[in-house]
Structures are given as C-alpha cells and as structure tokens.
Scaffold this motif. Structure first.
Motif, mmCIF file in Angstrom:
data_model
loop_
_atom_site.group_PDB
_atom_site.id
_atom_site.type_symbol
_atom_site.label_atom_id
_atom_site.label_comp_id
_atom_site.label_asym_id
_atom_site.label_seq_id
_atom_site.Cartn_x
_atom_site.Cartn_y
_atom_site.Cartn_z
ATOM 1 N N UNK A 1 48.652 5.318 -53.245
ATOM 2 C CA UNK A 1 48.761 3.902 -53.002
ATOM 3 C C UNK A 1 47.536 3.407 -52.206
ATOM 4 N N UNK B 1 43.724 3.526 -52.815
ATOM 5 C CA UNK B 1 42.541 3.399 -53.517
ATOM 6 C C UNK B 1 41.522 2.749 -53.109
ATOM 7 N N UNK B 2 41.340 2.709 -51.878
ATOM 8 C CA UNK B 2 40.457 1.910 -51.199
ATOM 9 C C UNK B 2 39.061 2.714 -50.950
ATOM 10 N N UNK C 1 38.121 4.488 -49.110
ATOM 11 C CA UNK C 1 37.701 4.953 -47.874
ATOM 12 C C UNK C 1 37.554 6.341 -47.625
ATOM 13 N N UNK D 1 39.500 8.999 -40.769
ATOM 14 C CA UNK D 1 40.365 8.357 -39.602
ATOM 15 C C UNK D 1 40.835 7.152 -40.289
ATOM 16 N N UNK D 2 40.449 6.692 -41.384
ATOM 17 C CA UNK D 2 41.210 5.566 -42.004
ATOM 18 C C UNK D 2 42.275 5.930 -42.285
ATOM 19 N N UNK E 1 44.779 6.771 -39.613
ATOM 20 C CA UNK E 1 45.471 5.719 -38.914
ATOM 21 C C UNK E 1 46.457 4.868 -39.814
ATOM 22 N N UNK E 2 46.274 5.185 -40.971
ATOM 23 C CA UNK E 2 47.358 4.735 -42.000
ATOM 24 C C UNK E 2 48.455 5.647 -42.144
ATOM 25 N N UNK F 1 50.944 6.274 -39.157
ATOM 26 C CA UNK F 1 52.052 5.514 -38.646
ATOM 27 C C UNK F 1 53.349 5.228 -39.985
ATOM 28 N N UNK F 2 52.788 5.954 -40.987
ATOM 29 C CA UNK F 2 53.838 5.618 -42.282
ATOM 30 C C UNK F 2 55.251 6.316 -41.950
ATOM 31 N N UNK G 1 47.594 -2.760 -43.900
ATOM 32 C CA UNK G 1 48.915 -2.454 -44.469
ATOM 33 C C UNK G 1 49.893 -2.484 -43.615
ATOM 34 N N UNK G 2 49.866 -1.968 -42.326
ATOM 35 C CA UNK G 2 50.867 -2.391 -41.527
ATOM 36 C C UNK G 2 50.681 -2.975 -40.329
ATOM 37 N N UNK H 1 48.970 -1.258 -37.048
ATOM 38 C CA UNK H 1 47.839 -0.762 -37.433
ATOM 39 C C UNK H 1 46.836 -1.876 -37.247
ATOM 40 N N UNK I 1 41.576 5.770 -32.331
ATOM 41 C CA UNK I 1 41.275 6.421 -33.331
ATOM 42 C C UNK I 1 40.423 5.340 -34.449
ATOM 43 N N UNK I 2 40.569 4.158 -33.951
ATOM 44 C CA UNK I 2 39.783 2.951 -34.754
ATOM 45 C C UNK I 2 38.342 2.750 -34.140
ATOM 46 N N UNK J 1 35.250 3.956 -36.441
ATOM 47 C CA UNK J 1 35.255 3.124 -37.528
ATOM 48 C C UNK J 1 34.581 1.888 -37.338
ATOM 49 N N UNK K 1 44.120 -1.794 -55.052
ATOM 50 C CA UNK K 1 43.127 -2.756 -54.817
ATOM 51 C C UNK K 1 43.043 -3.884 -55.417
#
Lengths: 224, 198, 185
Positions: free
Chosen positions: A202, A204-205, A207, A215-216, A219-220, A223-224, B33-34, B37, B105-106, B109, B172
C-alpha cells in the motif's frame, strides 16, 4: 566489469527512475515543470550537483564516520548547490529567476541525499559518478516529459515556440498546481504499467529510498 | 494589522505551502494517511519552521548581508536547520519525554523537508515580510497552512480507502489525482487577501 | 574510559569540521571567481531596462531603498538637464514580488517596464511583461483603477485570468508615484 558500469548508468534512466519509480524529488518535479526549458535547466543543475556530490562523498567514504555522515553529506551537497547557483546566475540570470527558490532547494532534494546514502557511500568513485549521471539523466528526462506535456497543454507552446497556441485555447489549469499533480499522477500510473512496481504494497511512495525512509514507514506502520 | 491578516491569509490559504507552492510534498504524500500522524507531523513542522526562522532570519539580515556573505545562505541555513532539529530532539527527549514520544519520530524527517528550508528562504523574496516579527508570523502561517492541507488530505485519503479504484491507479497515482483536486479547491481562495482590503 | 570516549568523539567531529572548512573555502573561492561577472550581468540588465523606459545620457541615483538598493534615478541629458525620473518599486503579486520600473516626467508616466514577473503564472500573470499591457499606463498622471474590460479614462484592462498580477503592477505604479513626489522636487 563493463556490464556493471553500463547497468549503473542506465539504471537511473529506466528501471529505477528517481521520479517515476522511486518517487523522489517530487517538489521540483511539480514546481518547475511549467515549461520544457525550465525543466531542462533544473534537470541539468540537479545532475551537476548529483555527480559532483556523489564523486566527493564516494572519495571520502572511508574517512567520514557513520555518526557524522548525514551532516557531512548535507554540507558537501550544500556546497555544490551554492557553486551551481553561482554558475547559473553568471551564465543565465533568466534561468536563475525562473528556477527561483527551487535552485537552492536542490540541497534537500531526496534524490541527492538518497543516492549519497544508498550508493556513493558504498561504491567507488567512477561507479558513483556514473550512478549520479544516470540518475540525473533519468531525473531530467522525467522533468522534460512533464514539462513538455504541461507546456503544450497549458500554453500551446513547446520550448517557447507556439504549436497549438493560436489554434486551440490552451488549458491554463495545466500550468497551475492542480495540473501539476494531475499530470504527475497519470505519469506515475503509466510508469507503473510499463514494468513491475517497486513494491506491491500500500505504501509505494518510495520513501524506502529516502535515508529517513524507515522512520516514515515506522510512523505509518506504528499506528496502523 | 492589515499586514498581519494579509500574511495569515496568504500563508494559510492563498499561498498554501503544499498545495500552491509545492513544498513539503514528500511528507504530504507519505504521512497523510492517518489523521493523527498527519497532525503530529504538521505540528512538528510548524514548530521547526518558526524556530528556524527565529535563528536564520537575523543571521542573514544582520550578519551575512552586511558582510556580503549572502552566497553562504544555502549552506548556513540547511546546517542551522539540521542542527536545530537535532537539538530539539535531544531537549525533548530529556525534558518532555511524552512530547518526544509523540513528535520525536517525525523530527529527523523534517531536516530534508523542503518546506522548512523553503520558508526560511521565502521570507526574503516576499514583499509583505519586512520585519522580523512579520517573518515569524509568516513562518507560523506557513506551518498552519501545512497543517490544514495535511488534515484535509488525510480526510480525503480516508475516503479513498473505501473506493473501488482501477488497478493502474492504485496507490500513488490516485493519491496524486486526489491532491490535484484538493489543490484545485484551494485555488478558489486566490484574491482573498486582495479582495478584503481592496 | 572517559579518555577513550573523548577520542572516539574527537575524530568524527574533526572530520566534520574539516569538511565544513573545505566546503566553505571552495564556495568562497567560486564566489571570488564569479562575483564580478554576476555583478556586471546585473548592471548590464538594469541599464538596458533603464534605457528602454527613458532615453538619457547619464543616470544618477537619487534615492536608495531601506534595503540599501538604489530605487530612484534621475535621467540627465548631455547639457545636464533633467529628462525624467526612473522609479523601481515592487509589490506582492500572485506567487511573490513583482518588480516594476516606471519612468515619470512632469507628473506623467513616460513608460513602464516589468523587471521581474517570474513569480507569476506563466501564460497568465507573466503576460504583464508584454507591451500590450504595460503600454496602458503610458500618459497617466496617477495610478489607474483596474477593471476587467472596457477601460475608460483613469482605468486599465486587467490581464485575462490575472487580475491579481494586474493589481500588483498597478499598486507598484502607485508606489512609484509616491516615490516620485519624494524625489522629484
């Protein structure tokens, strides 16, 4: 050995095109592609920085220790960006005005930091230079493609020469931000069709290729 | 007062950093996405933007420019930002652990986020930003605009999850097309500041 | 134990410091090479624009902006008489600052030239640089009102789909008149 050098060069153009496959350097891709000439200007400037920084970082890879590598890479890249800025200002003030703040923003272009991290820090100088060249050409070609499409649809010209300008009313929206996002989306979809996508997940960015990629993802995913 | 409102309106709505200026696209596409975040990232970005302006604006105006060293702007700014981010992370970890857990964590970035370097550079090409306090306000407005764009887009992407998307556009491409439509809606704000004050 | 830690920290720090030093030297060196050329380029572009709006023998600076840049010039002919004034002003347009050069003589605009419109939308706002648009200001004695179409006296037609840029240029010309009042006496 010859195969390796050739594949390193062509890798960045098709298989791992930084813009359409790895999805890096999205900011200039969307901002600068309002005309084909600007696209080439940005592409060439970024390629120069990419090759130079790849070469220097590769040459110094045994000297720069792990803890300070990100600040060291950033310093080197920023140095080359400043040099390229001065060269552009001296040779073509018009291009300098057209690129605006996106010229100094090459410093935070994920492509350059990403390649430094993924390739130049682990490979020899010649290969790193070729990788830089290949990625740069891939970047420039992708920018050029988007620039041509947006300029033709949005202004009816190509490289400043009127093509459909007098005949059909151009779709100016193509030159504005929504047009940029839209054309980019379609191109990524087409690029995905012409070969396997990098990851069939899901996210495919791309990153993943960014040094801060994990880290990206964390963070995604956290929290899933 | 008029300038304050103009800067707020243009930073948040008409010149929205993400949807109009194309800065900060990587986190915009990656972290939106969320909702939680998205908010966390935006707050961290706003914080770093204001902090970075706090340090870089006076440095440029009162140190680099007078000494004709303005060509060092790019190098200095990015190093200041990288350093600040490290500092903030260390300070948060030591003194406000809960905040560090939420935002921490951000932070790494944000160093490579074009929006932060972009905002520090843009102060000097913006005819409305003539003083230091206005520059800080401009940075805050930029961050708030980033937050607004992220929150709206998180909502849009949430709805996309339940839609039936053709295979070629999944992932994307459809996200980018959704961004195109969101950006289109923001175009409607053009001329707002102008119209308010004639 | 502490010594070992110090030594372990010292080496990377030294490497980082050296890298910064080398990069700064390289950049400063490049600057030394290019600075003069860049300055000459900028001066050439500026005088070309000035000659376009006001033909004069020499131009003397009569006012500098708060940022230290000259923003008003007096054009003199060979006899030393005043031919007119050139004012450089800028206002925020759609994407950033739009820079305008106005030539005024005897309270009337002689010509208007757009210096920098790169922040505006190509194909829309950037058309402000075209003579079709700027010629509308010639002969005016004060800043006009911007209307969508059918401009009468004291009004100008906005660019199609670029009202914001048109208004920015007009505001810049208003500022030029104000500056003219300040220096033209």
């Amino acid at each position: 050995m010859k195969n390796e050098t050739l594949s390193t060069l062509t890798n960045g153009i098709l298989k791992e095109n930084p813009v359409l496959r790895l999805v890096l350097g999205t900011c200039p891709t969307l901002a600068i592609t309002t005309s084909a000439t600007n696209a080439i200007g940005m592409g060439v400037a970024a390629t120069l920085v990419l090759i130079c920084s790849n070469v220097v970082i590769s040459a110094l890879r045994k000297v720069i220790s792990d803890q300070v590598r990100i600040p060291a890479y950033i310093t080197i890249i920023a140095g080359f960006v400043t040099i390229v800025q001065m060269v552009v200002k001296a040779l073509s003030p018009a291009l300098d005005a057209a690129l605006g703040i996106y010229l100094p923003l090459i410093v935070v272009n994920c492509i350059i930091l990403g390649r430094a991290e993924m390739f130049a820090s682990k490979n020899g100088v010649v290969l790193s230079a070729l990788d830089g060249l290949g990625m740069g050409i891939g970047f420039t070609l992708a920018l050029l493609l988007m620039g041509c499409i947006r300029e033709l649809l949005g202004a009816g010209t190509l490289f400043g020469f009127p093509i459909t300008a007098g005949l059909i009313e151009p779709m100016t929206i193509m030159l504005l931000p929504p047009g940029g996002f839209f054309v980019f989306g379609i191109l990524v979809a087409l690029a995905g069709l012409t070969g396997k996508r990098k990851k069939q997940g899901s996210n495919t960015s791309g990153c993943a290729s960014c040094p801060a990629g994990e880290l990206c993802g964390k963070s995604e995913g956290g929290t899933e | 007062m008029q300038m304050v409102i103009t800067i707020l309106i243009s930073g948040i709505l008409t010149d929205n950093f993400v949807l109009a200026k194309f800065l900060g696209i990587c986190p915009f596409l990656g972290v939106s996405k969320k909702l939680d975040t998205a908010v966390g990232m935006s707050v961290a970005v706003t914080f770093v933007m204001v902090l970075a302006t706090l340090v870089t604006y006076p440095l440029y105006k009162y140190v680099l420019l007078p000494k004709s060293l303005d060509y060092l702007q790019t190098i200095l700014f990015i190093l200041v930002i990288a350093g600040l981010v490290q500092l903030v992370e260390v300070v948060l970890k030591r003194f406000i652990p809960p905040l560090h857990r939420a935002l921490g964590i951000y932070l790494p970035l944000i160093t490579t986020n074009c929006a932060v370097l972009g905002v520090t550079l843009l102060h000097f090409t913006n005819a409305n930003v003539s003083t230091f306090p206005l520059a800080l306000l401009n940075a805050l407005a930029g961050g708030l605009g980033f937050l607004l764009a992220m929150v709206i887009f998180a909502g849009v992407r949430g709805r996309l999850e339940t839609c039936d998307i053709p295979k070629a556009l999944q992932g994307l491409p459809i996200t980018l097309i959704a961004a195109a439509l969101t950006s289109l809606s923001f175009l409607g704000f053009a001329g707002l500041a102008d119209g308010l004050f004639g | 134990m502490k010594e070992k830690k110090m030594a372990a920290l010292l080496r990377p720090a030294a490497v980082l410091f050296l890298t910064c030093l080398l990069v700064t030297l390289a950049v400063a060196g490049t600057n030394a090479v290019f600075a003069e050329r860049i300055a000459l380029q900028e001066a050439a572009t500026l005088s070309a624009s000035m000659r376009k709006v006001l033909a004069a023998d020499t131009y003397e600076t009569v006012h500098t902006s708060a940022a230290g840049e000259p923003d008003a010039y007096r054009g003199l002919d060979t006899g030393g008489g005043t031919v007119g004034y050139i004012l450089i002003t800028s206002e925020n347009g759609y994407g950033g600052a739009v820079s305008v050069m106005t030539a005024i003589q005897d309270e009337k605009i002689l010509a208007v030239s757009i210096l920098d419109v790169s922040s505006e939308t190509p194909g829309l706002g950037q058309n402000a640089a075209k003579p079709d648009f700027t010629n509308q200001y010639t002969g005016l004695t004060s800043a006009p009102t911007v209307v969508k179409s059918g401009a009468g006296t004291g009004e100008i037609d906005a660019l199609t789909g670029a009202t914001i840029t048109s208004k920015a240029v007009t505001r810049a010309i208003e500022a030029a008149f104000a500056l003219y009042e300040e220096v033209g006496n």
